[in-house]
Write a protein that holds these residues in place. Sequence first.
Motif, short mmCIF file in Angstrom:
data_model
loop_
_atom_site.label_atom_id
_atom_site.label_comp_id
_atom_site.label_asym_id
_atom_site.label_seq_id
_atom_site.Cartn_x
_atom_site.Cartn_y
_atom_site.Cartn_z
N PRO A 61 2.29 -2.77 -25.70
CA PRO A 61 1.66 -2.99 -27.01
C PRO A 61 2.42 -2.31 -28.16
O PRO A 61 2.54 -2.87 -29.25
CB PRO A 61 0.26 -2.39 -26.83
N VAL A 62 2.94 -1.12 -27.91
CA VAL A 62 3.69 -0.41 -28.95
C VAL A 62 5.03 -1.07 -29.19
O VAL A 62 5.44 -1.26 -30.35
CB VAL A 62 3.89 1.07 -28.55
N LEU A 63 5.70 -1.45 -28.12
CA LEU A 63 7.02 -2.06 -28.28
C LEU A 63 6.92 -3.42 -28.96
O LEU A 63 7.77 -3.78 -29.79
CB LEU A 63 7.69 -2.20 -26.91
N GLU A 64 5.89 -4.17 -28.65
CA GLU A 64 5.69 -5.46 -29.30
C GLU A 64 5.40 -5.28 -30.79
O GLU A 64 5.90 -6.04 -31.63
CB GLU A 64 4.56 -6.22 -28.62
N ALA A 65 4.62 -4.25 -31.13
CA ALA A 65 4.34 -3.97 -32.55
C ALA A 65 5.61 -3.55 -33.27
O ALA A 65 5.84 -3.95 -34.42
CB ALA A 65 3.28 -2.87 -32.65
N PHE A 66 6.46 -2.77 -32.61
CA PHE A 66 7.73 -2.34 -33.20
C PHE A 66 8.61 -3.55 -33.53
O PHE A 66 9.17 -3.66 -34.63
CB PHE A 66 8.45 -1.39 -32.24
N THR A 67 8.73 -4.46 -32.58
CA THR A 67 9.54 -5.66 -32.80
C THR A 67 8.97 -6.50 -33.94
O THR A 67 9.72 -6.99 -34.80
CB THR A 67 9.64 -6.49 -31.51
N LYS A 68 7.66 -6.65 -33.96
CA LYS A 68 7.02 -7.45 -35.01
C LYS A 68 7.24 -6.83 -36.38
O LYS A 68 7.50 -7.54 -37.36
CB LYS A 68 5.52 -7.57 -34.72
N ASP A 69 7.14 -5.51 -36.46
CA ASP A 69 7.22 -4.83 -37.76
C ASP A 69 8.64 -4.60 -38.25
O ASP A 69 8.87 -4.47 -39.45
CB ASP A 69 6.49 -3.48 -37.69
N THR A 70 9.61 -4.53 -37.32
CA THR A 70 10.98 -4.18 -37.71
C THR A 70 11.99 -5.30 -37.48
O THR A 70 13.09 -5.26 -38.05
CB THR A 70 11.47 -2.95 -36.95
N GLY A 71 11.65 -6.26 -36.63
CA GLY A 71 12.60 -7.29 -36.27
C GLY A 71 13.61 -6.84 -35.23
O GLY A 71 14.52 -7.60 -34.87
N ILE A 72 13.48 -5.63 -34.72
CA ILE A 72 14.41 -5.10 -33.72
C ILE A 72 13.88 -5.40 -32.32
O ILE A 72 12.78 -5.01 -31.96
CB ILE A 72 14.60 -3.58 -33.90
N LYS A 73 14.68 -6.09 -31.53
CA LYS A 73 14.30 -6.48 -30.18
C LYS A 73 14.44 -5.29 -29.23
O LYS A 73 15.43 -4.56 -29.28
CB LYS A 73 15.20 -7.63 -29.73
N VAL A 74 13.44 -5.09 -28.37
CA VAL A 74 13.48 -4.02 -27.39
C VAL A 74 13.76 -4.60 -26.01
O VAL A 74 13.00 -5.44 -25.52
CB VAL A 74 12.16 -3.22 -27.35
N ASN A 75 14.85 -4.16 -25.40
CA ASN A 75 15.16 -4.51 -24.02
C ASN A 75 14.69 -3.34 -23.15
O ASN A 75 15.33 -2.29 -23.13
CB ASN A 75 16.66 -4.75 -23.84
N ALA A 76 13.57 -3.51 -22.47
CA ALA A 76 12.96 -2.41 -21.74
C ALA A 76 13.25 -2.52 -20.25
O ALA A 76 13.01 -3.56 -19.63
CB ALA A 76 11.46 -2.39 -21.99
N VAL A 77 13.77 -1.44 -19.68
CA VAL A 77 13.99 -1.33 -18.25
C VAL A 77 12.98 -0.33 -17.71
O VAL A 77 13.03 0.86 -18.04
CB VAL A 77 15.43 -0.86 -17.93
N PHE A 78 12.03 -0.81 -16.93
CA PHE A 78 10.98 0.04 -16.37
C PHE A 78 11.38 0.50 -14.98
O PHE A 78 11.59 -0.31 -14.08
CB PHE A 78 9.65 -0.72 -16.32
N LEU A 79 11.48 1.80 -14.81
CA LEU A 79 11.93 2.40 -13.57
C LEU A 79 10.82 3.27 -12.98
O LEU A 79 10.17 4.02 -13.71
CB LEU A 79 13.16 3.28 -13.81
N LYS A 80 10.64 3.20 -11.68
CA LYS A 80 9.66 4.07 -11.04
C LYS A 80 10.16 5.50 -11.00
O LYS A 80 9.42 6.46 -11.22
CB LYS A 80 9.34 3.57 -9.63
N ASP A 81 11.45 5.67 -10.71
CA ASP A 81 12.07 7.00 -10.69
C ASP A 81 13.59 6.81 -10.79
O ASP A 81 14.08 5.69 -10.93
CB ASP A 81 11.68 7.77 -9.43
N GLY A 82 14.31 7.90 -10.75
CA GLY A 82 15.77 7.83 -10.76
C GLY A 82 16.39 7.48 -12.09
O GLY A 82 17.56 7.06 -12.14
N LEU A 83 15.67 7.69 -13.19
CA LEU A 83 16.21 7.32 -14.51
C LEU A 83 17.46 8.14 -14.82
O LEU A 83 18.48 7.58 -15.25
CB LEU A 83 15.13 7.54 -15.58
#
Length: 336
Positions: free
Chosen positions: A38-60
């Motif tokens: 929800p936050v990342l979608e709001a960021f893209t909507k408000d700024t026009g900047i696309k977020v490429n999100a990589v969700f990791l369980k561990d090992g970041l």
Amino acid sequence: MIDKTISVLALASCLLATPALAQSVNLYTTREPALLNPVLEAFTKDTGIKVNAVFLKDGLQQRVQAEGANSPADVMLVVDVGEINAAADAGITQPVKSAVVDKTVPAALRGSGDSWVTLTQRARVVVVSKDRVKQDAISYDELADPKWKGKFCIRAGQHPYNNAFFAAYLARNGAEKTETYLKALKANAARKPGGGDRDVARDIQSGLCDIAIINTYYIGLMSQATNEQKGWYEAIKPLKTSFTGGGTHVNVSAAAIAKNAPNRDNAVKLIEYMLGEKAQTLYADGNFEFPVNPDVKEAAAVKLLGALTPDTLPLGDVAKNRKAASELVDKVGFDN
């Protein structure tokens, strides 16, 4: 809309192979997608900047290190001070230089040299039986009082939540006093330390214990439950909890800018956005966490539990004492 990761490996490969877009930012995170999206979608909507999100369980940290100078990671977002501090110590972050950060986030909630920044907080507080205990405030030291013998419940001492708490106690009080404290908590235990934070609320309801320690977001989640956990919530009362002469122990969700971030400016914009009132409310309310922005007064956790006064001990000091705290837990046989 945000790219929802179906395959972490596939997306990471795509990011490595594709030149960075001027209006994009690449996020590596161990947070649950449902909390962040929800936050990342709001960021893209408000700024026009696309977020490429990589969700990791561990090992970041290991992934960013393995990718080296060609890593596409711009922002790293994790849920534990030890994890984010380890990333800084590994040399894979760079300072977050931002007037918004300087104004919004207290120095105690930032890494050394602004190597990372707190986004939200969760407090570790004492809860008691609403019916059997008549007090409204307590210090962490009071948990060692013999009056609680056979009445205290806690999850395993080696669990990261308690490890961070004991590390904070160690940083404030030294090894000798912390060892004595751990022995006293063990002596007061109504049962072998273990289970989860919600289990201690269950055990208060059943009468097994009268007092326990728990992360605040579990209180919030139980308050909204539609099963037996609602009864657990109704049986407990959270106390105003603090270190003697200090504030409440907190752990955090935190963000850092990757050392080789290809979109550094957008990384700063994402972090600044997540510190704004709109994003802080969305992000904090998703998991009953406390906003770090002091201007956010209506967050769900604040409404339910009251305002938070976090301890001023730098969280970097907590992270540095975690190994020693773990060794003390083993030394006294806390979890045996």
